[in-house]
Scaffold this active site. Structure first.
Site, PDB file in Angstrom:
ATOM      1  N   GLU A  36       1.023  -1.178   0.051  1.00 25.62           N
ATOM      2  CA  GLU A  36       0.103  -0.006  -0.052  1.00 25.62           C
ATOM      3  C   GLU A  36       0.798   1.169  -0.048  1.00 25.62           C
ATOM      4  OE1 GLU A  36      -2.245   0.828   3.583  1.00 25.62           O
ATOM      5  OE2 GLU A  36      -3.525   2.099   2.432  1.00 25.62           O
ATOM      6  N   ARG A 263       5.256 -12.721   9.578  1.00 26.58           N
ATOM      7  CA  ARG A 263       6.300 -11.695   9.353  1.00 26.58           C
ATOM      8  C   ARG A 263       7.559 -11.503  10.099  1.00 26.58           C
ATOM      9  NH1 ARG A 263       2.082  -7.579  10.196  1.00 26.58           N
ATOM     10  NH2 ARG A 263       3.266  -6.187   9.415  1.00 26.58           N
ATOM     11  N   LYS A 273       4.546   0.235  10.474  1.00 26.70           N
ATOM     12  CA  LYS A 273       4.593   1.429   9.525  1.00 26.70           C
ATOM     13  C   LYS A 273       3.988   2.750  10.338  1.00 26.70           C
ATOM     14  CE  LYS A 273       3.815   0.120   4.808  1.00 26.70           C
ATOM     15  NZ  LYS A 273       2.563   0.425   3.671  1.00 26.70           N
TER      16      LYS A 273
END
Length: 569
Positions: A36, A263, A273
């Site tokens: 994104e 992850r 983020k």
RNA sequence: UGGGGCGUAGUUCAACGGUAGAGCACAAGGUUUUGAUCCUUGGCGUUGUAGGUUCGAAUCCUACCGCCCCAGCCA
């Protein structure tokens, strides 16, 4: 490189290999990296990039798409998309012609939504956000059907069209999939698939005022691009039934397989983020590309090479276990990459002057230095030696322990490639600080070895006072002082910031050849670490170096006295 | 207490019914004009726990325990 070793396939590669062997998907292999564009890429994304693009590279027919998941105009921006492209490229991957945006599919997605409505599988819900939440139920209780769930197809179509045409306010309606409000999987309780957002999109401008949600968009984008294996992180596992539901109901030609893996977590840093964004916005660091940030751009600025990051991703592997990788592994990767290729230079971070009293005042010596101890092919350079020399303050101790192989009163040490010198006396200032050493050199030891064969264990680097250049050096350390800054939920992770993560040394001395170093070229300052030019600040007249990583230092660990290094444990 | 996922050396990963392995970390040697690099060698595990199936279980079954994720009109 362990290229020839038996390749141990991780579970995803095993699935892919099996699928190809079974001729599934006509033996095509298409993966995708779907960021994104709402922030910068970090080392965690590198893991995904290396997996998706790496997998594609491993098969002749393999292809990997870069697709921006840009369905939320409130958060996304072209600036991020451009930075992401640059980072992926820098890492060494190539998407060829396969650059896509979910926003490219908005028309098609709209048609799919209409189809869903026509099938009676979607409806316009006019509950507000809070009411929707109340109807959703909880983890242990089923939800309640929306009162709008049974609107007719015609009514839904009319309302959805009106939504698209901007006839309704944000938040007044939402298009929902009609699945099962009692599902134990929250994602299946009539999830929203379109919401009204009267916002310009960075690519489609003001064309739309309704935007599709991730779950709806992602699977259909994958199917449209004929992705074969859709790899994502563990938290999306619960979304898989929904991913499959949309594709099944809409009977897309292709049905990619979603596979989840864990992850990346790294010690001494944060990866989300949102948190990285916070550090940037609150000026705890100097931007997204601050060398202390584990963003791709930060690592690049720090002097990490693409090869080292790819190697790291290969070493940590892929699995489904929650894990936390030691920061030391990353450092090890950059050392391994740089060690054979970085030319050696001499520099002194904290200069201490020594005067070689028996060396003639106006004499000079041209010393030949090897650029690499093992690689003759890297050639030599000449460094000028003189009576006044800088050495590092840490290489002298007034009262050194026996195993200190450097300089102390009466001790002899080798100045790298030059001469053996012995410390005769040291001079202190009024504060009791040692400010100068007086030494004598052995004129017979030119090159560094004594004619009588006596052993001198210690070797230290040096810079000529007359010829050396001034330099600024930025030393970076781990950004956080605790191994897991997010561990204590009651403490703001920023409380765990390491106050000494950046140390700027302005009075460093370096040999003149360093002025010729180019941007993107790494050097090793012998005995100190690997460095690169601070690209933004450094000029030939005013050199600024970034320390990429220290050299490994077994001695520091044994002493337990030196400042902790990132790799210390 | 609903659903999903995961538990194998310090750590990251292998082993997929046949005596539990590798990298990193760690430890001890050797080489070395970087206390780096490089080379040797070494140990590390009651495979979360308890049962069961089997000649044989990390692998199959059952129960339990622990950790992670899910109640955005974020991705």
């Amino acid at each position: 490189m362990s290229e020839n070793k038996a390749p141990k396939l991780d579970f995803i590669r095993t699935i892919v290999a099996t699928d190809i062997a079974n001729d599934k998907n006509d033996s095509r292999l298409v993966t995708r990296f779907p960021p994104e564009p709402n922030g910068y890429l970090h080392i965690g994304h590198a893991k995904s990039i290396c997996l998706n693009f790496g997998l594609a590279e491993e098969y002749e027919q393999g292809v990997c798409h870069l697709r921006f998941d840009d369905t939320n105009p409130a958060k996304e921006d072209t600036e991020y998309a451009e930075a992401i492209k640059e980072d992926v490229k820098w890492l060494g991957f190539d998407w060829g012609d396969n650059l896509f945006y979910a926003s490219d599919y908005f028309d098609q997605l709209y048609d799919y939504a209409v189809q869903l409505i026509e099938m009676g599988k979607a409806y316009v819900c006019s509950l507000n956000a809070e009411e929707v939440r109340e109807h959703r139920g909880t983890l242990t209780e089923p939800g309640k059907d929306s009162p709008y769930r049974d609107r007719t197809v015609a009514e839904n179509l009319q309302l959805f069209t009106a939504m698209k045409n901007g006839e309704h306010e944000e938040g007044s309606h939402v298009l929902r999939a009609k699945i099962d409000m009692a599902s134990p999987n929250m994602n299946m309780r009539d999830p929203a698939i379109y919401r009204i957002r009267k916002l310009d999109h960075h690519r489609t401008g003001d064309k739309w005022c309704i935007y599709p949600m991730y779950d709806f968009t992602h699977c259909l984008s994958d199917a449209t691009e004929r992705i074969t294996h859709s790899l994502c992180t563990l938290e999306f596992a619960d979304h898989r039934p929904l991913y499959d539901w949309f594709l099944d109901v809409l009977q897309t030609r292709d049905h990619p397989q979603q596979i989840e893996f864990s992850r990346l977590n790294l010690t001494y840093t944060v990866m989300s983020k949102r948190k990285l964004m916070q550090l940037v916005q609150e000026n705890m660091v100097n931007g997204w590309d601050d060398p202390r940030m584990l963003t791709i751009s930060g690592l690049r600025k720090r002097g990490y090479t693409p090869a080292s990051i790819r190697d790291f991703c290969k070493i940590i592997g892929i699995s489904k276990r929650d894990s936390s990788t030691d920061m030391g592994i990353l450092e090890n990767c950059i050392r391994n990459d740089l060690n054979p290729i970085a030319p050696r230079r001499m520099g002194v971070l904290k200069p201490l002057k020594i005067v070689i009293t028996n060396y003639p005042e106006d004499q000079e010596d041209e010393i030949i230095c090897k650029n690499h101890p093992k690689d003759e092919g890297m050639g030599t350079r000449t460094v000028t030696f003189g009576r006044d020399i800088w050495i590092d303050r840490d290489d002298f101790m007034e009262d050194p322990p026996k195993k200190f192989f450097r300089l102390g009163p009466g001790r002899e040490v080798r100045l790298r490639f030059a001469y053996l010198v012995t410390c005769d006396e040291y001079i202190k200032d009024e504060n009791g600080e040692v400010v100068e050493l007086r030494c004598t050199y052995d004129p017979e030891s030119r090159g560094g070895s004594a004619p009588d064969g006596r052993k001198v264990k210690g070797t230290i680097q040096w810079v000529s006072v007359k010829h050396g250049l001034d330099c600024e050096v930025r030393l970076y350390d781990r950004l956080f002082k605790s191994e897991n800054p997010e561990e204590d939920k009651d403490v703001d992770f920023k409380e765990n910031l390491n106050p000494d993560s950046l140390q700027v040394l302005t009075n460093c001395k370096i040999e003149p050849s360093i002025a010729n170093t180019k941007v993107d070229e790494q050097i090793q300052l012998e005995r100190v670490g690997f460095f690169c030019l601070e690209a933004r600040t450094s000029t030939p007249d005013s050199i600024v170096l970034n320390r990429t990583v220290t050299l490994r230092d077994n001695w520091a660990g044994k002493q337990g006295t030196k400042t902790p290094k990132m790799n210390k444990k």
